[in-house]
Design a protein around this motif. Structure first.
Motif, PDB file in Angstrom:
ATOM      1  N   GLY A 214       0.784  -1.225   0.000  1.00 52.61           N
ATOM      2  CA  GLY A 214       0.000   0.000   0.000  1.00 52.61           C
ATOM      3  C   GLY A 214       0.814   1.271   0.000  1.00 52.61           C
ATOM      4  N   SER A 215       2.139   1.157  -0.128  1.00 50.31           N
ATOM      5  CA  SER A 215       3.012   2.328  -0.182  1.00 50.31           C
ATOM      6  C   SER A 215       3.762   2.369  -1.504  1.00 50.31           C
ATOM      7  CB  SER A 215       4.023   2.310   0.974  1.00 50.31           C
ATOM      8  OG  SER A 215       3.374   2.470   2.219  1.00 50.31           O
ATOM      9  N   VAL A 216       4.109   3.583  -1.908  1.00 53.91           N
ATOM     10  CA  VAL A 216       4.896   3.807  -3.121  1.00 53.91           C
ATOM     11  C   VAL A 216       6.262   4.337  -2.701  1.00 53.91           C
ATOM     12  CG1 VAL A 216       5.063   5.071  -5.294  1.00 53.91           C
ATOM     13  CG2 VAL A 216       2.820   4.369  -4.436  1.00 53.91           C
ATOM     14  N   PHE A 217       7.325   3.702  -3.189  1.00 57.86           N
ATOM     15  CA  PHE A 217       8.684   4.130  -2.866  1.00 57.86           C
ATOM     16  C   PHE A 217       9.368   4.594  -4.150  1.00 57.86           C
ATOM     17  CE2 PHE A 217       7.383   0.903   0.171  1.00 57.86           C
ATOM     18  CZ  PHE A 217       7.638   1.523   1.382  1.00 57.86           C
ATOM     19  N   THR A 218       9.957   5.780  -4.088  1.00 58.37           N
ATOM     20  CA  THR A 218      10.575   6.354  -5.279  1.00 58.37           C
ATOM     21  C   THR A 218      11.967   6.870  -4.940  1.00 58.37           C
ATOM     22  OG1 THR A 218       9.678   8.567  -4.846  1.00 58.37           O
ATOM     23  CG2 THR A 218       8.331   7.078  -6.190  1.00 58.37           C
ATOM     24  N   ASP A 229       1.634   7.131   0.462  1.00 61.53           N
ATOM     25  CA  ASP A 229       0.480   6.253   0.518  1.00 61.53           C
ATOM     26  C   ASP A 229      -0.114   6.118  -0.882  1.00 61.53           C
ATOM     27  OD1 ASP A 229      -1.725   4.867   2.164  1.00 61.53           O
ATOM     28  OD2 ASP A 229      -2.829   6.337   0.958  1.00 61.53           O
ATOM     29  N   LEU A 230      -0.322   4.897  -1.338  1.00 57.36           N
ATOM     30  CA  LEU A 230      -0.785   4.679  -2.705  1.00 57.36           C
ATOM     31  C   LEU A 230      -2.150   5.303  -2.957  1.00 57.36           C
ATOM     32  CD1 LEU A 230      -0.582   3.377  -5.507  1.00 57.36           C
ATOM     33  CD2 LEU A 230      -1.452   1.252  -4.509  1.00 57.36           C
ATOM     34  N   GLU A 231      -3.061   5.204  -2.016  1.00 57.41           N
ATOM     35  CA  GLU A 231      -4.420   5.681  -2.252  1.00 57.41           C
ATOM     36  C   GLU A 231      -4.526   7.205  -2.182  1.00 57.41           C
ATOM     37  OE1 GLU A 231      -7.112   4.037  -3.303  1.00 57.41           O
ATOM     38  OE2 GLU A 231      -5.687   2.381  -3.547  1.00 57.41           O
ATOM     39  N   SER A 232      -3.922   7.806  -1.189  1.00 57.11           N
ATOM     40  CA  SER A 232      -4.097   9.250  -0.972  1.00 57.11           C
ATOM     41  C   SER A 232      -2.968  10.104  -1.522  1.00 57.11           C
ATOM     42  CB  SER A 232      -4.231   9.534   0.525  1.00 57.11           C
ATOM     43  OG  SER A 232      -3.007   9.261   1.197  1.00 57.11           O
ATOM     44  N   GLY A 233      -1.796   9.499  -1.710  1.00 56.00           N
ATOM     45  CA  GLY A 233      -0.641  10.277  -2.131  1.00 56.00           C
ATOM     46  C   GLY A 233       0.062  10.994  -0.995  1.00 56.00           C
ATOM     47  N   ARG A 234      -0.384  10.777   0.236  1.00 54.30           N
ATOM     48  CA  ARG A 234       0.262  11.429   1.373  1.00 54.30           C
ATOM     49  C   ARG A 234       1.702  10.947   1.494  1.00 54.30           C
ATOM     50  NH1 ARG A 234       1.381   9.870   6.365  1.00 54.30           N
ATOM     51  NH2 ARG A 234       0.215   7.913   6.047  1.00 54.30           N
ATOM     52  N   ARG A 235       2.631  11.935   1.615  1.00 48.76           N
ATOM     53  CA  ARG A 235       4.032  11.571   1.765  1.00 48.76           C
ATOM     54  C   ARG A 235       4.290  11.102   3.200  1.00 48.76           C
ATOM     55  NH1 ARG A 235       8.318  13.678  -1.337  1.00 48.76           N
ATOM     56  NH2 ARG A 235       6.984  15.442  -1.892  1.00 48.76           N
ATOM     57  N   SER A 236       4.805   9.904   3.341  1.00 51.46           N
ATOM     58  CA  SER A 236       5.091   9.358   4.667  1.00 51.46           C
ATOM     59  C   SER A 236       6.434   9.847   5.194  1.00 51.46           C
ATOM     60  CB  SER A 236       5.074   7.825   4.628  1.00 51.46           C
ATOM     61  OG  SER A 236       3.847   7.339   4.118  1.00 51.46           O
ATOM     62  N   TRP A 237       7.414   9.873   4.336  1.00 51.50           N
ATOM     63  CA  TRP A 237       8.739  10.350   4.713  1.00 51.50           C
ATOM     64  C   TRP A 237       9.578  10.559   3.459  1.00 51.50           C
ATOM     65  CZ3 TRP A 237      12.357   7.009   2.827  1.00 51.50           C
ATOM     66  CH2 TRP A 237      12.017   5.651   2.738  1.00 51.50           C
ATOM     67  N   ALA A 238      10.677  11.271   3.609  1.00 44.29           N
ATOM     68  CA  ALA A 238      11.623  11.500   2.518  1.00 44.29           C
ATOM     69  C   ALA A 238      13.003  11.711   3.111  1.00 44.29           C
ATOM     70  CB  ALA A 238      11.217  12.703   1.675  1.00 44.29           C
ATOM     71  N   ILE A 239      14.021  11.236   2.420  1.00 41.55           N
ATOM     72  CA  ILE A 239      15.393  11.408   2.871  1.00 41.55           C
ATOM     73  C   ILE A 239      16.297  11.596   1.664  1.00 41.55           C
ATOM     74  CG2 ILE A 239      15.837   8.917   2.900  1.00 41.55           C
ATOM     75  CD1 ILE A 239      17.642   9.468   5.364  1.00 41.55           C
ATOM     76  N   ALA A 282      11.224   0.959   5.973  1.00 39.61           N
ATOM     77  CA  ALA A 282      10.131   1.299   5.059  1.00 39.61           C
ATOM     78  C   ALA A 282       9.046   2.118   5.748  1.00 39.61           C
ATOM     79  CB  ALA A 282       9.528   0.023   4.468  1.00 39.61           C
ATOM     80  N   ALA A 283       8.917   1.998   7.055  1.00 39.89           N
ATOM     81  CA  ALA A 283       7.865   2.710   7.767  1.00 39.89           C
ATOM     82  C   ALA A 283       8.274   4.118   8.169  1.00 39.89           C
ATOM     83  CB  ALA A 283       7.461   1.923   9.008  1.00 39.89           C
ATOM     84  N   THR A 284       9.571   4.310   8.476  1.00 41.96           N
ATOM     85  CA  THR A 284      10.014   5.597   9.030  1.00 41.96           C
ATOM     86  C   THR A 284      11.037   6.332   8.182  1.00 41.96           C
ATOM     87  OG1 THR A 284      11.846   4.621  10.293  1.00 41.96           O
ATOM     88  CG2 THR A 284       9.647   4.640  11.322  1.00 41.96           C
ATOM     89  N   GLY A 285      11.738   5.634   7.312  1.00 40.03           N
ATOM     90  CA  GLY A 285      12.808   6.258   6.541  1.00 40.03           C
ATOM     91  C   GLY A 285      14.132   6.315   7.271  1.00 40.03           C
ATOM     92  N   ALA A 286      14.199   5.788   8.487  1.00 39.65           N
ATOM     93  CA  ALA A 286      15.462   5.788   9.230  1.00 39.65           C
ATOM     94  C   ALA A 286      16.445   4.817   8.582  1.00 39.65           C
ATOM     95  CB  ALA A 286      15.209   5.391  10.679  1.00 39.65           C
ATOM     96  N   ARG A 287      17.703   5.225   8.532  1.00 45.98           N
ATOM     97  CA  ARG A 287      18.693   4.334   7.933  1.00 45.98           C
ATOM     98  C   ARG A 287      18.930   3.127   8.845  1.00 45.98           C
ATOM     99  NH1 ARG A 287      24.951   5.200   7.715  1.00 45.98           N
ATOM    100  NH2 ARG A 287      24.541   7.324   6.982  1.00 45.98           N
ATOM    101  N   VAL A 288      18.904   1.925   8.254  1.00 43.22           N
ATOM    102  CA  VAL A 288      19.127   0.683   8.985  1.00 43.22           C
ATOM    103  C   VAL A 288      20.576   0.258   8.869  1.00 43.22           C
ATOM    104  CG1 VAL A 288      18.432  -1.741   9.201  1.00 43.22           C
ATOM    105  CG2 VAL A 288      16.731   0.002   8.620  1.00 43.22           C
ATOM    106  N   TRP A 289      21.104   0.302   7.660  1.00 51.58           N
ATOM    107  CA  TRP A 289      22.519   0.026   7.446  1.00 51.58           C
ATOM    108  C   TRP A 289      22.972   0.606   6.118  1.00 51.58           C
ATOM    109  CZ3 TRP A 289      22.902  -2.550   2.927  1.00 51.58           C
ATOM    110  CH2 TRP A 289      21.929  -3.488   2.578  1.00 51.58           C
TER     111      TRP A 289
END
Length: 498
Positions: A214-218, A229-239, A282-289
């Motif tokens: 349900g999310s779009v990653f670009t 968010d795929l349905e609404s287009g709301r930006r969840s995060w960006a880095i 994928a949920a927060t945009g925080a770097r994992v590694w």
């Protein structure tokens, strides 16, 4: 004497061009094109010097001749604009009067409906299953559903359900645009101030969006990684990936499509000396590694299983490597030429084998991984060949044969040996998908072509003109629904099915 010099200049130009194409040993077609452009430019200057200084023509004649040259050039550039180069580095000029009109035919979305959620399709391998295409497009032509203008860039479409998402350049903004699949209407559009441009490669985003859960990653060409968010287009995060790893924008922009796995989004970076691959939550945009040495190439990361180990394969600027997806640890690395862009996806061709290919005269190499005692892998070369030099397009495996675009010409090589089986059909530097026993070729010219996946001969089955102008964008085949685009227009066609 004065005309003799003119004739000598012309003969030198013709002779030099002939030598470049028929005598000189060149690594690639692009090398020959660049040499030819240099000869023609130098020859043109020599002819102008002859006209102005050495011709001994009357002053009025020279002025009129010079004015005629200037008039022709002025008319040409008033009618046509420079639009970069094609895959062979030949300059492209397009009519200034050409426009793209919105066309909606109202045709219902019949046929086979499937998702195409990322670059390369569901398996990220360029293989489309579950649909059998009719092979006579003259008797039963594909149906246009809609055609519309779009922004610049070389991104493709990701399709889930009735949503089709791509990445475009609109002025100073990179915009992620979601379209209604059946009508081509914009459902939502979200932008950020960013822009990549090159006189050779054009402007705009290069990577295809990835839709997951349900999310779009670009990933934009300047390194902005975003989630919507795929349905609404709301930006969840960006880095900004470039800033996050202290890198810089690569020469041709970031172009690797995001890979979603295990709750993380994996992308190549712009770091010159590493890390070459980074994972973000994928949920927060925080770097994992972030891991890997050297700079990232232009191919997309891909999750594969080799030698029984699940890993992420990346094609870097100077190597091909496998990473542990959980922590980014480099499992193995194999050196590769860095003098050219590395774009084509490495192709898994067996439990332990991977086929790697580049253009610009480099060619292909089949490598094999063997687990070491105590961990890690030994990497051995099975064969290397210049018979297949894949510049942009991913290669396709079928019945122990590999199909790919060798300097823009479709080529089949034997997987076991790398020997060429056949070569035929100049489709330019386009893209490939496998559909059943056929190869769907998105030609650089805008034609869509079906070619039989036959290891014995090149057999073109059928074709149609889908789009005008240069096409570097990968197609999306969502069942029998074909979405194509370039940097000017996009269209949806219903391909006839059996």
């Amino acid at each position: 004497m004065r005309w003799r010099l003119f004739a000598v200049i012309l003969l030198v130009i013709v002779g030099a061009v002939g030598w470049v194409w028929f005598v000189r040993d060149a690594d690639s077609r692009q090398d020959r094109v660049l040499a030819t452009e240099g000869i023609l430019s130098g020859g043109g200057v020599a002819l102008l010097i002859w006209l102005a200084v050495l011709s001994r023509l009357r002053g009025r004649t020279r002025v009129l001749a010079g004015a005629a040259v200037a008039l022709v050039a002025g008319v040409f550039f008033s009618a046509f604009r420079y639009a970069g180069v094609d895959g062979d580095l030949i300059p492209v000029f397009v009519p200034r009067w050409r426009t793209v009109e919105l066309i909606v035919t109202g045709a219902p979305l019949t046929g086979v409906a499937m998702d195409f959620p990322q670059f390369g399709g569901p398996g990220r391998d360029g293989v489309v299953t579950g649909v059998a295409l009719l092979r006579d497009w003259e008797g039963t032509p594909p149906s246009l559903v809609w055609r519309r203008p779009v922004g610049g860039g070389w991104s493709g479409f990701a399709v889930v359900g009735e949503r089709a998402v791509t990445h475009e350049q609109h002025g100073e903004e990179e915009r992620v645009v979601c379209y209604e699949l059946g009508t081509g209407e914009v459902v939502w559009s979200r932008g950020n101030v960013a822009g990549y441009t090159s006189k050779l490669a054009g402007e705009g985003p290069r990577a295809t969006p990835t839709i997951e859960g349900g999310s779009v990653f670009t990933l934009g060409a300047t390194g902005v990684l975003s989630a919507f968010d795929l349905e609404s287009g709301r930006r969840s995060w960006a880095i900004d990936v470039i800033a996050d790893v202290a890198g810089k924008i690569p020469a041709w922009g970031l172009s690797g499509s995001p890979l979603v796995h295990g709750g993380n989004v994996l992308v190549g970076t712009g770091a010159a000396q590493g890390p070459s691959l980074a994972a973000y939550d994928a949920a927060t945009g925080a770097r994992v590694w972030a891991a890997g040495e050297g700079s990232a190439g232009y191919a997309s990361p891909r999750l594969v299983t080799l030698a029984g180990v699940t890993q992420v394969v990346v094609f870097n600027n100077n190597s091909v490597a496998g990473h542990d997806p959980s922590d980014g640890r480099v499992l193995w690395s194999h050196p590769w030429s860095a003098r050219q862009p590395n774009v084509a996806q490495p192709l898994p061709v067996g439990p332990r084998r991977l086929l790697v290919s580049s253009g610009y005269g480099i060619g292909s190499e089949l490598i094999e991984l063997t687990p070491r005692v105590g961990g890690g892998f030994e990497v051995a070369t099975i064969w290397a060949s210049r018979r297949l030099k894949s510049k942009f397009a991913s290669m396709i495996l079928h019945d122990a044969h590999v199909f790919g675009l060798d300097d823009g010409i479709l080529t089949c090589v034997a997987l076991a040996t790398g020997q060429r089986r056949w070569k035929g059909g100049r489709y330019g530097h386009g893209q490939l998908l496998r559909v059943g026993s056929d190869l769907l070729v998105m030609a650089e010219s805008g034609d869509v072509v079906l070619v039989a996946l036959d290891g014995d001969e090149h057999r073109e089955v059928t074709r149609f003109q889908a789009i005008d102008g240069k096409v570097w964008n990968p197609p999306a085949l969502a069942g029998s629904r074909l979405l194509v685009r370039n940097d000017q227009e996009a269209a949806l066609f219903l391909l006839p099915v059996k």
